[in-house]
Design an enzyme around this catalytic site. Structure first.
Site, mmCIF file in Angstrom:
data_model
loop_
_atom_site.group_PDB
_atom_site.id
_atom_site.type_symbol
_atom_site.label_atom_id
_atom_site.label_comp_id
_atom_site.label_asym_id
_atom_site.label_seq_id
_atom_site.Cartn_x
_atom_site.Cartn_y
_atom_site.Cartn_z
ATOM 1 N N ASN A 16 1.465 10.278 20.841
ATOM 2 C CA ASN A 16 0.525 9.240 21.302
ATOM 3 C C ASN A 16 0.223 8.209 20.214
ATOM 4 O O ASN A 16 -0.620 7.340 20.395
ATOM 5 C CB ASN A 16 -0.780 9.871 21.810
ATOM 6 C CG ASN A 16 -1.567 10.577 20.702
ATOM 7 O OD1 ASN A 16 -1.113 10.648 19.559
ATOM 8 N ND2 ASN A 16 -2.730 11.098 21.044
ATOM 9 N N GLU A 76 -7.001 9.431 16.583
ATOM 10 C CA GLU A 76 -6.463 9.370 17.935
ATOM 11 C C GLU A 76 -6.610 7.967 18.535
ATOM 12 O O GLU A 76 -7.511 7.214 18.151
ATOM 13 C CB GLU A 76 -7.214 10.374 18.829
ATOM 14 C CG GLU A 76 -7.060 11.840 18.408
ATOM 15 C CD GLU A 76 -5.740 12.465 18.877
ATOM 16 O OE1 GLU A 76 -4.710 11.776 18.929
ATOM 17 O OE2 GLU A 76 -5.764 13.660 19.177
#
Ligand code: F6R
Length: 241
Positions: free
Chosen positions: A136, A143
């Protein structure tokens, strides 16, 4: 970004180890930023071999790991401390006091994060930061999302990361939901960065990281702004460039 495409994982690992050895041989007391995960395993193996052959000396090297799962006991086989001991630290002559990793449990998370950043700063920052990349686009456990954090902090793992990392745990539910991670600041302040990626599963995110727009939705795309990044890819990870 200096992008090097190597034939396969073995070649990538050799090249990665050579770059780290060059850093350490030029500066005996180098500050290295270390990553865990599958990607750097080959590099650690190569470095351990070089140490066995007397080609590299870690006695003055200081290391700081990027991240640690939060809530796992320290000696848990899936903790990153355990991984480092198993795959690298115990194989070379790093001094115990020079191995640093965020705590997996602490009474005061905020203070522990602050102290980790201060310790890195007190050594003059990281000379060479080794990075893997999540499918990702995460680096460390920074993140994707609306915002990124500069400093070491407690991060909530995304569902995507929990799924990707569940391969090391009995099931998805056993994967910790949080981790303490260096923020984007410590990573971006490193003098040099070495990003490693191999396999088809990383091809799309490598394309976005190197050729895409700089966005918090792909944290690794920030590396486009760093003046000294080397990206080592095998042919599969480079297949969408
Ligand atoms: C690990 C870390 C992570 C991994 C990434 C890729 O310390 O910070 O960002 O580098 O999740 O993991 P692998 O190499 O297992 O694909």
């Amino acid at each position: 970004m200096n992008v090097l495409v190597l034939q396969d994982y073995a070649e990538l690992s050799k090249k990665g180890a050579m770059i780290i050895a060059e850093q350490v041989n030029n500066k005996k007391d180098s500050i290295l930023g270390l990553a865990t995960g599958s990607t750097p395993l080959g590099v650690y193996k190569e470095l351990a071999q070089m140490y066995e052959q007397g080609k590299i000396d870690f006695s003055k090297v200081i290391t700081f790991n990027l991240d640690e799962y939060y809530g796992l006991p320290e000696n848990h086989p899936q903790s990153y401390r355990y991984y480092m001991e198993e795959n690298f630290w115990s194989k070379v002559n790093l001094q115990d006091e020079n191995k640093h990793i965020p705590p997996s449990i602490t009474d005061n998370i905020e203070l522990a994060c602050k102290e980790y950043d201060e310790l890195i700063e007190s050594h003059g920052g990281i000379d060479l930061q080794i990075l893997g990349i999540g499918p990702n686009g995460h680096i460390g456990f920074n993140e994707p999302g609306k915002e990124l954090y500069a400093k070491t902090h407690l991060a909530k793992l995304t569902q995507n990361t929990i799924e990707a990392n569940s391969r090391f745990f009995p099931d998805k539910e056993s994967v910790p939901k949080n981790a303490i991670t260096m923020g984007m600041g410590s990573i971006m302040k490193s003098k040099k960065i070495l990003l490693l990626a191999n396999g088809n599963g990383k091809a799309e995110i490598i394309r976005k990281t190197i050729k895409g727009q700089i966005t918090t939705n792909v944290p690794a795309s920030m590396l486009q702004l760093h003046p000294n990044v080397t990206v080592l890819l095998d042919e599969k990870a480079a297949s969408k460039l």
